[in-house]
Design a protein around this motif. Structure first.
Motif, PDB file in Angstrom:
ATOM      1  N   MET A  36       0.816  -1.164  -0.204  1.00  0.00           N
ATOM      2  CA  MET A  36      -0.034  -0.044   0.040  1.00  0.00           C
ATOM      3  C   MET A  36       0.800   1.193  -0.129  1.00  0.00           C
ATOM      4  O   MET A  36       0.366   2.087  -0.740  1.00  0.00           O
ATOM      5  CB  MET A  36      -1.021   0.096   1.327  1.00  0.00           C
ATOM      6  N   GLU A  37       1.725   1.122   0.831  1.00  0.00           N
ATOM      7  CA  GLU A  37       2.556   2.496   0.785  1.00  0.00           C
ATOM      8  C   GLU A  37       3.445   2.627  -0.498  1.00  0.00           C
ATOM      9  O   GLU A  37       3.625   3.898  -0.849  1.00  0.00           O
ATOM     10  CB  GLU A  37       3.889   2.310   1.749  1.00  0.00           C
ATOM     11  N   ASN A  38       3.665   1.554  -0.920  1.00  0.00           N
ATOM     12  CA  ASN A  38       4.401   1.737  -2.432  1.00  0.00           C
ATOM     13  C   ASN A  38       3.550   2.296  -3.396  1.00  0.00           C
ATOM     14  O   ASN A  38       3.904   3.264  -4.091  1.00  0.00           O
ATOM     15  CB  ASN A  38       4.876   0.499  -2.809  1.00  0.00           C
ATOM     16  N   ILE A  39       2.119   1.979  -3.406  1.00  0.00           N
ATOM     17  CA  ILE A  39       1.086   2.653  -4.148  1.00  0.00           C
ATOM     18  C   ILE A  39       1.288   3.974  -3.919  1.00  0.00           C
ATOM     19  O   ILE A  39       1.311   4.728  -4.840  1.00  0.00           O
ATOM     20  CB  ILE A  39       0.002   1.620  -4.231  1.00  0.00           C
ATOM     21  N   LEU A  40       0.956   4.429  -2.660  1.00  0.00           N
ATOM     22  CA  LEU A  40       0.567   5.806  -2.254  1.00  0.00           C
ATOM     23  C   LEU A  40       1.905   6.528  -2.541  1.00  0.00           C
ATOM     24  O   LEU A  40       1.686   7.891  -3.179  1.00  0.00           O
ATOM     25  CB  LEU A  40       0.499   5.900  -0.719  1.00  0.00           C
ATOM     26  N   TYR A  41       3.160   6.079  -2.425  1.00  0.00           N
ATOM     27  CA  TYR A  41       4.158   7.122  -2.628  1.00  0.00           C
ATOM     28  C   TYR A  41       5.062   7.048  -3.945  1.00  0.00           C
ATOM     29  O   TYR A  41       5.737   7.833  -4.224  1.00  0.00           O
ATOM     30  CB  TYR A  41       5.176   6.877  -1.445  1.00  0.00           C
ATOM     31  N   GLU A  42       4.706   6.048  -4.879  1.00  0.00           N
ATOM     32  CA  GLU A  42       5.340   5.742  -5.933  1.00  0.00           C
ATOM     33  C   GLU A  42       4.423   5.489  -7.032  1.00  0.00           C
ATOM     34  O   GLU A  42       4.915   5.693  -8.420  1.00  0.00           O
ATOM     35  CB  GLU A  42       6.142   4.666  -5.930  1.00  0.00           C
ATOM     36  N   VAL A  44       0.905   6.419  -7.591  1.00  0.00           N
ATOM     37  CA  VAL A  44      -0.404   6.978  -7.579  1.00  0.00           C
ATOM     38  C   VAL A  44      -0.742   7.296  -9.065  1.00  0.00           C
ATOM     39  O   VAL A  44      -2.028   7.296  -9.533  1.00  0.00           O
ATOM     40  CB  VAL A  44      -0.462   7.943  -6.742  1.00  0.00           C
ATOM     41  N   ASN A  45       0.099   7.788  -9.812  1.00  0.00           N
ATOM     42  CA  ASN A  45       0.089   8.462 -11.272  1.00  0.00           C
ATOM     43  C   ASN A  45       0.242   7.184 -12.313  1.00  0.00           C
ATOM     44  O   ASN A  45       0.467   7.617 -13.406  1.00  0.00           O
ATOM     45  CB  ASN A  45       0.807   9.516 -11.345  1.00  0.00           C
ATOM     46  N   ASP A  46       0.525   5.988 -11.818  1.00  0.00           N
ATOM     47  CA  ASP A  46       0.634   4.993 -12.961  1.00  0.00           C
ATOM     48  C   ASP A  46      -0.638   4.575 -13.497  1.00  0.00           C
ATOM     49  O   ASP A  46      -1.593   4.139 -12.928  1.00  0.00           O
ATOM     50  CB  ASP A  46       1.110   3.704 -12.307  1.00  0.00           C
ATOM     51  N   PRO A  47      -0.950   4.975 -14.956  1.00  0.00           N
ATOM     52  CA  PRO A  47      -2.017   4.886 -15.760  1.00  0.00           C
ATOM     53  C   PRO A  47      -2.542   3.220 -15.484  1.00  0.00           C
ATOM     54  O   PRO A  47      -3.730   3.203 -15.541  1.00  0.00           O
ATOM     55  CB  PRO A  47      -1.688   5.276 -17.036  1.00  0.00           C
ATOM     56  N   LEU A  49      -2.012   1.070 -13.148  1.00  0.00           N
ATOM     57  CA  LEU A  49      -2.661   0.753 -12.065  1.00  0.00           C
ATOM     58  C   LEU A  49      -3.920   1.217 -11.799  1.00  0.00           C
ATOM     59  O   LEU A  49      -4.881   0.655 -11.258  1.00  0.00           O
ATOM     60  CB  LEU A  49      -1.423   1.141 -10.777  1.00  0.00           C
ATOM     61  N   ARG A  50      -4.143   2.673 -12.269  1.00  0.00           N
ATOM     62  CA  ARG A  50      -5.329   3.394 -12.016  1.00  0.00           C
ATOM     63  C   ARG A  50      -6.405   2.589 -12.566  1.00  0.00           C
ATOM     64  O   ARG A  50      -7.472   2.498 -12.240  1.00  0.00           O
ATOM     65  CB  ARG A  50      -5.140   4.699 -12.498  1.00  0.00           C
ATOM     66  N   ARG A  51      -6.240   2.278 -13.971  1.00  0.00           N
ATOM     67  CA  ARG A  51      -7.191   1.898 -14.826  1.00  0.00           C
ATOM     68  C   ARG A  51      -7.424   0.252 -14.134  1.00  0.00           C
ATOM     69  O   ARG A  51      -8.718  -0.112 -14.063  1.00  0.00           O
ATOM     70  CB  ARG A  51      -6.417   1.346 -16.110  1.00  0.00           C
ATOM     71  N   GLU A  52      -6.603  -0.531 -13.448  1.00  0.00           N
ATOM     72  CA  GLU A  52      -6.808  -1.572 -13.017  1.00  0.00           C
ATOM     73  C   GLU A  52      -7.864  -1.389 -11.704  1.00  0.00           C
ATOM     74  O   GLU A  52      -8.780  -2.217 -11.513  1.00  0.00           O
ATOM     75  CB  GLU A  52      -5.764  -2.445 -12.356  1.00  0.00           C
ATOM     76  N   ILE A  53      -7.579  -0.397 -10.831  1.00  0.00           N
ATOM     77  CA  ILE A  53      -8.256  -0.060  -9.744  1.00  0.00           C
ATOM     78  C   ILE A  53      -9.681   0.373 -10.272  1.00  0.00           C
ATOM     79  O   ILE A  53     -10.909  -0.171  -9.493  1.00  0.00           O
ATOM     80  CB  ILE A  53      -7.754   0.959  -9.060  1.00  0.00           C
ATOM     81  N   ARG A  54      -9.945   0.986 -11.102  1.00  0.00           N
ATOM     82  CA  ARG A  54     -11.272   1.602 -11.747  1.00  0.00           C
ATOM     83  C   ARG A  54     -12.023   0.203 -12.218  1.00  0.00           C
ATOM     84  O   ARG A  54     -13.060   0.067 -11.692  1.00  0.00           O
ATOM     85  CB  ARG A  54     -11.028   2.377 -12.722  1.00  0.00           C
ATOM     86  N   GLU A  55     -11.377  -0.686 -13.089  1.00  0.00           N
ATOM     87  CA  GLU A  55     -11.986  -1.711 -13.378  1.00  0.00           C
ATOM     88  C   GLU A  55     -12.383  -2.750 -12.232  1.00  0.00           C
ATOM     89  O   GLU A  55     -13.502  -3.446 -12.707  1.00  0.00           O
ATOM     90  CB  GLU A  55     -11.091  -2.356 -14.453  1.00  0.00           C
ATOM     91  N   LYS A  56     -11.897  -2.805 -11.487  1.00  0.00           N
ATOM     92  CA  LYS A  56     -12.240  -3.577 -10.240  1.00  0.00           C
ATOM     93  C   LYS A  56     -13.254  -2.874  -9.182  1.00  0.00           C
ATOM     94  O   LYS A  56     -13.562  -3.601  -8.394  1.00  0.00           O
ATOM     95  CB  LYS A  56     -10.855  -4.124  -9.349  1.00  0.00           C
ATOM     96  N   GLY A  57     -13.545  -1.625  -9.485  1.00  0.00           N
ATOM     97  CA  GLY A  57     -14.291  -0.871  -8.612  1.00  0.00           C
ATOM     98  C   GLY A  57     -14.109  -0.308  -7.524  1.00  0.00           C
ATOM     99  O   GLY A  57     -14.857   0.035  -6.474  1.00  0.00           O
ATOM    100  N   GLY A  58     -12.636  -0.013  -7.306  1.00  0.00           N
ATOM    101  CA  GLY A  58     -12.269   0.564  -6.339  1.00  0.00           C
ATOM    102  C   GLY A  58     -11.807  -0.458  -5.130  1.00  0.00           C
ATOM    103  O   GLY A  58     -11.170  -1.492  -5.593  1.00  0.00           O
ATOM    104  N   PHE A  59     -11.851  -0.304  -3.905  1.00  0.00           N
ATOM    105  CA  PHE A  59     -11.347  -1.065  -2.697  1.00  0.00           C
ATOM    106  C   PHE A  59     -12.447  -1.496  -1.866  1.00  0.00           C
ATOM    107  O   PHE A  59     -13.550  -0.928  -1.808  1.00  0.00           O
ATOM    108  CB  PHE A  59     -10.279  -0.218  -1.939  1.00  0.00           C
ATOM    109  N   GLU A  81     -10.706  10.030  -6.597  1.00  0.00           N
ATOM    110  CA  GLU A  81     -11.140  11.029  -7.529  1.00  0.00           C
ATOM    111  C   GLU A  81     -11.309  10.379  -8.865  1.00  0.00           C
ATOM    112  O   GLU A  81     -12.424  10.467  -9.723  1.00  0.00           O
ATOM    113  CB  GLU A  81     -10.404  12.402  -7.869  1.00  0.00           C
ATOM    114  N   ASP A  82     -10.523   9.589  -9.338  1.00  0.00           N
ATOM    115  CA  ASP A  82     -10.286   8.836 -10.504  1.00  0.00           C
ATOM    116  C   ASP A  82     -11.516   7.552 -10.459  1.00  0.00           C
ATOM    117  O   ASP A  82     -12.087   7.633 -11.543  1.00  0.00           O
ATOM    118  CB  ASP A  82      -8.952   8.349 -10.677  1.00  0.00           C
ATOM    119  N   ILE A  83     -11.448   7.016  -9.271  1.00  0.00           N
ATOM    120  CA  ILE A  83     -12.733   6.154  -9.194  1.00  0.00           C
ATOM    121  C   ILE A  83     -14.062   6.753  -9.279  1.00  0.00           C
ATOM    122  O   ILE A  83     -14.956   6.110  -9.878  1.00  0.00           O
ATOM    123  CB  ILE A  83     -12.539   5.304  -7.642  1.00  0.00           C
TER     124      ILE A  83
END
Length: 201
Positions: A36-42, A44-47, A49-59, A81-83
């Motif tokens: 989680m820490e790696n996602i937040l600090y490194e 967040v702007n990876d397109p 990863l953001r697409r994968e999170i969106r497609e899965k409906g968030g957390f 915001e992206d979700i």
């Protein structure tokens, strides 16, 4: 097996044997927190990863709360915001209430559980490591015992006879009740214990 030849997974388990609580909870939650820490600090702007999170409906709710515990408001707000813009609102406009969340952290947690359980089979084949587990480690929480039984029945058969003699600690004995805001100075003391143990061998 000499210390220098031990894998990182092997050494991680030996550290977990000194933890006051379910050692598998400790390893899985520690790894998940690092992820989680790696996602937040490194990332967040990876397109992708953001697409994968969106497609899965968030957390899921549980991992959302764990994510918020980092207090990284900027990183968290960028993700949410992206979700909301690209998943929640479009679905609401179509009058679809999406409830098929496939949380990436839930998936990662299961992955870590499997990885560590399979590594433990190898660790406990070593006589010294088995004695270390027997003498120092706390009992596994009940849900993790069930997961061990499903993933590695032979390992479960090996550890279950010692369950009644193992120490249990509440609330950490409760599944996933890992104290995320704990002072990690205690872990340093555990590592000192391990160092003394290895020198004595």
């Amino acid at each position: 097996m000499e210390r220098n030849n031990k894998s990182l997974l092997y050494l991680s388990w030996e550290t977990a044997f000194f933890w006051e609580g379910c050692p598998l909870c400790f390893l899985v939650q520690k790894s998940l927190r690092n992820y989680m820490e790696n996602i937040l600090y490194e990332s967040v702007n990876d397109p992708s990863l953001r697409r994968e999170i969106r497609e899965k409906g968030g957390f899921c709710e549980e991992h959302s709360l764990q994510l918020i515990s980092f207090n990284d408001l900027l990183g968290i707000s960028i993700i949410y915001e992206d979700i909301i813009k690209n998943y929640t609102l479009p679905n609401l406009k179509k009058k679809i209430i999406a409830n098929n969340i496939s949380c990436i952290f839930c998936e990662k947690e299961k992955e870590y559980e499997r990885l560590y359980i399979l590594a433990l089979e190898d660790v406990l084949r070593n006589k010294d490591s088995f004695e270390l587990w027997k003498e120092n480690a706390y009992d596994f929480c009940q849900p993790h015992k069930e997961i061990i039984k499903n993933i590695a029945p032979n390992l479960y058969a090996k550890i279950e006879p010692f369950s009644n003699t193992k120490r249990k600690k509440s609330p950490e004995y409760i599944y996933k009740a890992f104290p995320w805001n704990r002072d990690y100075a205690e872990l340093f003391l555990k590592k000192l214990q391990m160092t003394r143990y290895n020198k004595a061998k």
